[in-house]
Design a protein around this motif. Structure first.
Motif, mmCIF file in Angstrom:
data_model
loop_
_atom_site.group_PDB
_atom_site.id
_atom_site.type_symbol
_atom_site.label_atom_id
_atom_site.label_comp_id
_atom_site.label_asym_id
_atom_site.label_seq_id
_atom_site.Cartn_x
_atom_site.Cartn_y
_atom_site.Cartn_z
ATOM 1 N N GLU A 221 0.858 -1.144 0.022
ATOM 2 C CA GLU A 221 0.210 -0.145 -0.058
ATOM 3 C C GLU A 221 0.934 1.295 -0.005
ATOM 4 N N MET A 222 1.901 1.432 0.801
ATOM 5 C CA MET A 222 2.787 2.247 0.969
ATOM 6 C C MET A 222 3.446 2.795 -0.736
ATOM 7 N N LEU A 223 3.959 1.657 -1.066
ATOM 8 C CA LEU A 223 4.528 1.962 -2.405
ATOM 9 C C LEU A 223 3.593 2.144 -3.541
ATOM 10 N N GLU A 224 2.300 1.764 -3.437
ATOM 11 C CA GLU A 224 1.342 2.115 -4.333
ATOM 12 C C GLU A 224 0.994 3.689 -4.184
ATOM 13 N N ALA A 225 0.784 3.887 -3.060
ATOM 14 C CA ALA A 225 0.401 5.357 -2.804
ATOM 15 C C ALA A 225 1.634 6.376 -3.233
ATOM 16 N N ALA A 226 2.772 5.912 -3.127
ATOM 17 C CA ALA A 226 4.057 6.718 -3.535
ATOM 18 C C ALA A 226 3.878 6.849 -5.201
ATOM 19 N N SER A 227 3.911 5.702 -5.665
ATOM 20 C CA SER A 227 3.961 5.831 -6.992
ATOM 21 C C SER A 227 2.592 6.465 -7.787
ATOM 22 N N GLU A 228 1.553 6.611 -7.098
ATOM 23 C CA GLU A 228 0.455 7.464 -7.445
ATOM 24 C C GLU A 228 0.533 8.834 -7.473
ATOM 25 N N GLY A 229 1.695 9.206 -6.706
ATOM 26 C CA GLY A 229 1.950 10.522 -6.343
ATOM 27 C C GLY A 229 1.525 11.128 -5.035
ATOM 28 N N LYS A 230 0.885 10.491 -4.391
ATOM 29 C CA LYS A 230 0.048 10.512 -2.994
ATOM 30 C C LYS A 230 1.469 10.590 -1.915
ATOM 31 N N ALA B 278 13.032 10.084 0.385
ATOM 32 C CA ALA B 278 13.485 10.141 -1.047
ATOM 33 C C ALA B 278 13.078 9.028 -1.938
ATOM 34 N N PHE B 279 13.352 7.916 -1.513
ATOM 35 C CA PHE B 279 12.988 6.892 -2.335
ATOM 36 C C PHE B 279 11.519 6.778 -2.624
ATOM 37 N N LEU B 280 10.696 7.124 -1.759
ATOM 38 C CA LEU B 280 9.217 7.012 -1.862
ATOM 39 C C LEU B 280 8.875 8.146 -3.089
ATOM 40 N N ALA B 281 9.512 9.253 -2.657
ATOM 41 C CA ALA B 281 9.252 10.504 -3.486
ATOM 42 C C ALA B 281 9.564 9.946 -4.811
ATOM 43 N N GLY B 282 10.630 9.291 -5.222
ATOM 44 C CA GLY B 282 11.187 9.216 -6.273
ATOM 45 C C GLY B 282 10.247 8.325 -7.306
ATOM 46 N N LEU B 283 9.473 7.440 -6.424
ATOM 47 C CA LEU B 283 8.491 6.752 -7.266
ATOM 48 C C LEU B 283 7.476 7.160 -7.832
ATOM 49 N N ALA B 284 7.007 8.559 -7.723
ATOM 50 C CA ALA B 284 6.257 9.132 -8.325
ATOM 51 C C ALA B 284 6.513 9.698 -9.959
ATOM 52 N N ARG B 285 7.864 9.608 -10.104
ATOM 53 C CA ARG B 285 8.240 9.992 -11.480
ATOM 54 C C ARG B 285 7.856 9.027 -12.518
#
Lengths: 308, 439
Positions: A226-235, A301-308
């Protein structure tokens, strides 16, 4: 845990082909020099102990010696300690003694050749059992003097069956989800699985998923996803508060969480190249942390980067 | 109650299996020893029967055996005490003593300080027959090799291994499927002892040996296992499967990366190689970081990159059969190791004759020596003055070994002695003390 370290070869989990063979050595009374290769917690040490116990009976410790080669790995150890034990006569009516050399792959390159002839010279009084993670780190002349057994990682089915058996013996209730959670946290390492079961059972009468994750300081795999998905959706904020919850709320260490994120990568709904990119990113994060960077900032920083 | 490799160790040379020609050479060497009085250097891969043959030889001839191997400490003193005394003694009552120095290529750095040159000394003046046994002939010093008769033991072919296994099983009263024996021989290509060990592992205590029984052991058929994995990696459809299988491959990531490096260009092409090598490079970065930080949990990212990354780099489906090779980088490493070894031994000789350290000889003297040796006459003088071997000359001059050995063997008398004065050995006392202070 030690209570449920298998005492006999028959009880060893998930290595039937190997234990059958070892059993027949014990029955003929003749154990050749052995090399056990394989990952941690799959039964190498347990098999070595079980062979000794079945061969010598109750006083097996008299004729069994155990050296951890990563503690004592120089050529002098081979020439003095190992050789002295090897040439002394066995105790009682045993035909020969057993030397178990754990982590033999950490013996230095000049210690290994010194070992090879010792193995042959004292074959009348002594047999060797060597263990290592990768047999390629053991020089050919030693491999040539040993029968090599490659231990595979224990699959989840075998692992859960063993846990179920122990739970029944101890009169502990374990739910199906609890067993699966134990398999997840132990990654094929039986020793870790049994330890985790014991820890969980000490806390609660019924061992379910929740108590397993709590006692092993592991996040539920779903939470990580869930955490990874939220991050990659830009949340990012949502992902960040999940992270905070896992690190501070559940007391999971950054290192353990990173390991879990790495394992989750292939479960995410991404194509293969993106999964690999993700694993590389997390590796980069792990590396920075292991050289002293702050784990929370690096994970953010890793999580923020997932939104790319 | 014993290991079959010991139980069936040949008692006579005529029982030694495989390597008939080498056995014959050994016999001839022993027969002619009282005339030529040279030691023998017996070399070959592990498990081909070197030690067995030597002991069988001694038994045939009623020679006493004194043996020293790497499990004994082998400093100069220790070698001298055991091997030297035996080798120089005349023998009581006329009986001969065979001095065996096993694992002679493993005289080791500090722990065996001085052992190697002592071996050379003893070998030269031995009054008793002496055999040196080694795996790697090229690791031996040139001086030792020159002093010895060399006898090579080749790998034992699969065709010669199978009958040995068959005889053992008949002796032990075990029935067998012949494919089972083929499997064992195949898995132990070249290594007879390994084959016998494996045979005992699977056959002892059984009345019949089948092919299925054989499949339990097998840490030794390393290449087959890794080739299977490379197929899953380069040609399979499932990245997760490849990532799972790599956990059971008996290669550590720092070795595996070389296998993948060797195999990838044989299967991938074009853009696949671009991406594939990007990932191999990432994997390599993690291997380096693992060493630098000593944090082995970073290995898992090396695996992710070299397996997951390389797999995902593929763009079209691949099939067919690929001949994956043994990593060439390891072969090269062996070669540069040899070249370094030769430079070191030449440097030692230069150092000894001009009182420099080996490092100084390499850094200060080699450039001039190499320059001088471009002239053939000078090269001959230098080779003679320093007692360089053909291999060392070839290494320093870049000529091929045949030319070099011609040069080394040619007579040097034709050159005017004066030209040479002062360079190698003929310095006066004052010069030596000045030079010595550089050391």
């Amino acid at each position: 845990m030690e209570k449920y370290r298998p005492q006999t070869l028959e009880e060893v989990v998930g290595q039937e082909e190997i234990t059958d063979r070892l059993q027949s050595y014990v029955e003929t009374g003749n154990v050749p020099n052995l090399l056990f290769a394989g990952p941690a917690g799959v039964g190498k040490t347990t098999c070595a102990h079980a062979v000794a116990r079945e061969l010598y009976g109750e006083r097996w410790r008299d004729n069994f010696t155990e050296l951890n080669a990563s503690d004592e790995r120089g050529i002098d150890v081979v020439r003095d300690k190992i050789k002295n034990f090897a040439r002394a006569a066995p105790v009682g009516d045993a035909d020969y003694k057993l030397i178990f050399l754990d982590e033999a792959d950490s013996l230095t390159r000049d210690a290994q050749p010194a070992l090879r002839r010792t193995m042959e010279m004292y074959t009348n009084t002594c047999r060797f059992i060597l263990s290592c993670n990768y047999s390629s780190n053991i020089i050919d002349p030693i491999q040539s003097r040993c029968t090599v057994f490659r231990f595979r990682s224990v699959d989840d089915e075998d692992l859960m069956r063993r846990l179920r058996y122990i739970a029944d013996e101890e009169d502990v209730t374990v739910t199906g989800d609890g067993l699966k959670a134990l398999a997840y946290v132990s990654q094929g390492d039986v020793r870790r699985a049994v330890n985790s079961l014991q820890a969980a059972a000490a806390l609660e009468d019924a061992v379910d998923e929740e108590v397993v994750y709590a006692t092993t300081s592991t996040a539920r795999p779903e939470e990580v996803e869930e955490m990874l998905e939220a991050a990659s959706e830009g949340k990012f904020k949502e992902a960040r508060s999940k992270l905070k919850e896992l690190l501070e709320g559940k007391g999971i260490s950054g290192g353990d969480l990173i390991d879990q994120i790495h394992r989750s990568a292939t479960d995410l709904d991404l194509d293969e190249s993106s999964q690999v990119e993700l694993m590389d990113e997390i590796g980069e994060t792990d590396y920075r942390i292991s050289t002293g960077a702050d784990e929370r900032i690096q994970l953010e920083a890793f999580l923020a980067g997932l939104a790319r | 109650m014993t290991e079959w490799t010991e139980k069936y160790r040949p008692e006579s040379l005529s029982d030694v299996r495989g390597n008939n020609k080498s056995v014959e050479e050994l016999e001839e060497w022993a027969e002619g020893w009282s005339e030529h009085r040279e030691p023998a250097l017996v070399y070959g891969a592990p498990g081909v029967g070197k030690t067995s043959a030597v002991h069988a030889l001694a038994a045939d001839r009623d020679w006493r055996v004194v043996e020293q191997n790497a499990s004994d400490s082998r400093t100069a003193d220790a070698v001298e005490k055991v091997a030297g005394e035996a080798a120089r003694s005349q023998g009581l009552g006329g009986g001969r003593t065979l001095v065996v120095l096993d694992e002679a290529d493993n005289l080791h750095g500090n722990a065996d300080r001085g052992g190697s040159s002592t071996v050379t000394e003893i070998a030269k003046e031995a009054e008793q027959p002496m055999v040196l046994i080694a795996n790697e002939e090229r690791e031996m010093s040139g001086a030792v090799k020159r002093a010895c008769q060399k006898i090579e033991f080749a790998d034992v072919t699969k065709r010669s291994i199978v009958p040995v296994l068959r005889d053992l099983l008949q002796e032990e009263g075990v029935e067998y499927e012949s494919e089972a024996l083929d499997e064992i021989a195949e898995a132990n290509s070249g290594d007879l002892r390994g084959a016998v060990n494996d045979l005992q592992a699977v056959a002892e205590g059984r009345s019949k040996l089948t092919v299925e029984d054989v499949e339990v052991t097998g840490g030794r058929d390393r290449e087959e296992e890794i080739w299977g994995f490379l197929d899953t990696l380069f040609k399979g459809d499932d990245m997760e499967k490849a990532l799972r299988e790599v956990m059971d491959v008996d290669e550590s990531p720092d070795d595996l990366v070389h296998w993948i490096d060797e195999g990838m260009p044989k299967v991938y092409s074009g853009a696949e190689l671009v991406d594939g090598y990007h990932w191999l490079s990432r994997a390599d970065v993690y291997l380096g970081r693992t060493i630098a930080t000593q944090n082995y949990s970073l290995w898992r990212y090396a695996n992710s990159c070299m397996v997951g990354g390389v797999h995902s780099a593929r763009q079209e489906s691949k099939g067919g059969w690929t001949r994956y090779g043994f990593p060439t980088t390891w072969r090269k490493l062996g070669q540069t190791k040899k070249s370094r070894g030769l430079r070191d031994s030449a440097a030692r000789k230069v150092g000894e004759s001009s009182l420099m350290s080996m490092a100084a000889a390499r850094d200060l003297a080699f450039p001039y020596i190499e320059l001088l040796m471009e002239d053939e006459t000078q090269a001959r003088r230098i080779a003679d003055g320093l007692d360089l071997t053909a291999e060392e000359v070839a290494e320093l001059t870049g000529m091929d070994e045949d030319e070099a050995s011609e040069l080394v063997e040619e007579d040097v008398q034709e050159v005017d002695e004066d030209e040479w004065e002062g360079f190698v050995d003929d310095r006066d006392e004052d010069d030596q003390s000045t030079l010595g202070s550089f050391d």
